[in-house]
Design a protein around this motif. Structure first.
Motif, PDB file in Angstrom:
ATOM      1  N   ALA A  42       1.687   5.878   3.849  1.00  0.00           N
ATOM      2  CA  ALA A  42       1.653   7.327   3.630  1.00  0.00           C
ATOM      3  C   ALA A  42       2.818   7.998   4.331  1.00  0.00           C
ATOM      4  O   ALA A  42       3.273   7.554   5.391  1.00  0.00           O
ATOM      5  CB  ALA A  42       0.333   7.894   4.142  1.00  0.00           C
ATOM      6  N   GLU A  78       5.026   7.105  -1.889  1.00  0.00           N
ATOM      7  CA  GLU A  78       4.607   8.275  -1.122  1.00  0.00           C
ATOM      8  C   GLU A  78       5.642   8.661  -0.075  1.00  0.00           C
ATOM      9  O   GLU A  78       5.834   9.851   0.215  1.00  0.00           O
ATOM     10  CB  GLU A  78       3.245   8.019  -0.470  1.00  0.00           C
ATOM     11  N   SER A  85       0.632  13.271   1.620  1.00  0.00           N
ATOM     12  CA  SER A  85       0.402  12.165   0.682  1.00  0.00           C
ATOM     13  C   SER A  85      -0.974  12.320   0.035  1.00  0.00           C
ATOM     14  O   SER A  85      -1.950  11.675   0.430  1.00  0.00           O
ATOM     15  CB  SER A  85       0.512  10.825   1.411  1.00  0.00           C
ATOM     16  N   THR A  87      -3.653  11.582  -2.530  1.00  0.00           N
ATOM     17  CA  THR A  87      -3.936  10.417  -3.365  1.00  0.00           C
ATOM     18  C   THR A  87      -3.990  10.777  -4.835  1.00  0.00           C
ATOM     19  O   THR A  87      -3.586   9.980  -5.688  1.00  0.00           O
ATOM     20  CB  THR A  87      -5.252   9.767  -2.906  1.00  0.00           C
ATOM     21  N   THR A  90      -0.567  10.529  -6.279  1.00  0.00           N
ATOM     22  CA  THR A  90      -0.106   9.148  -6.379  1.00  0.00           C
ATOM     23  C   THR A  90      -0.750   8.435  -7.562  1.00  0.00           C
ATOM     24  O   THR A  90      -0.075   7.749  -8.342  1.00  0.00           O
ATOM     25  CB  THR A  90      -0.434   8.394  -5.079  1.00  0.00           C
TER      26      THR A  90
END
Length: 216
Positions: A42, A78, A85, A87, A90
């Motif tokens: 991260a 990331e 970061s 999720t 991502t």
């Protein structure tokens, strides 16, 4: 099995530093799911303190630790994106790249219990399956909001995740190893050698551990 049906699983964290428990959990999850597993450091984790080491150092440690692995890989997206970061961002990017390939977000039981506090957490199930890493024989209880969300999503067999791109939750029993990155940092600060807590690749890389120790 083709790459389009073999799951891609993601194990996130600060990896500050990466240690053998990270690799052990990732490896066991890979076997249980028959999946490719990527470790994803991260940039700025929203739910925990920022890492001590910078991105370059953490990536160097991860590359050394993963050298020669055939099931485990590294994904630095990331870090490249910078900022918090999240999720959900991502997984959205991975989904756009992967088409209908099954994606699996690997989470420890404590992190999974805290999922309702995550940014746009309901949307995670539309993008990926979730593999909950647990101790053998452990019985978990979840917040009511999370229990309602996952009531119809339980998969009793990890192999079922191969049949859909996202949406299921499966418990993955992995071997618990009581190792923490904070303990490793404490040992290094005291001038001690956490020899059997770190992957061999890190110990074999000349100067890498000394460079990390100098940051502390």
């Amino acid at each position: 099995m083709s790459e389009s049906t073999r799951p891609l699983a993601i194990l996130g964290g600060t990896f500050d530093p990466v240690h053998v428990a990270h690799l052990a959990v990732a490896w066991e999850a890979s076997e249980l799911l028959d999946a490719e597993v990527r470790l994803m450091p991260a940039s700025v984790p929203p739910h925990r303190p920022p890492p001590v080491a910078d991105a370059t150092t953490r990536v160097a440690l991860l590359r050394a630790a993963l050298r020669g692995q055939d099931r485990l890989g590294l994904d630095t997206r990331e870090l490249a994106r910078g900022g918090p970061s999240y999720t959900i961002d991502t997984l959205a990017q991975l989904r756009a790249e992967s088409g209908t390939r099954p994606l699996v977000l690997l989470l420890g039981a404590d992190a999974f219990a805290g999922l309702p506090g995550w940014h746009r957490w309901h949307g995670l199930f539309e993008l990926a399956h979730i593999g909950v890493l647990s101790r053998p024989g452990s019985a978990a209880t979840w917040p009511a909001e999370l229990t309602r969300e996952i009531a119809s999503r339980h998969a009793t067999d990890p192999r079922l995740l191969h049949n859909a791109p996202a949406g299921m939750v499966v418990a993955l029993e992995v071997t618990p190893l009581e190792i923490s990155a904070s303990r490793i940092r404490e040992l290094l600060q005291c001038g001690r050698d956490p020899r059997w807590l770190l992957p061999p690749g890190i110990r074999d890389e000349a100067g890498l551990l000394d460079a990390y120790r100098a940051i502390l």
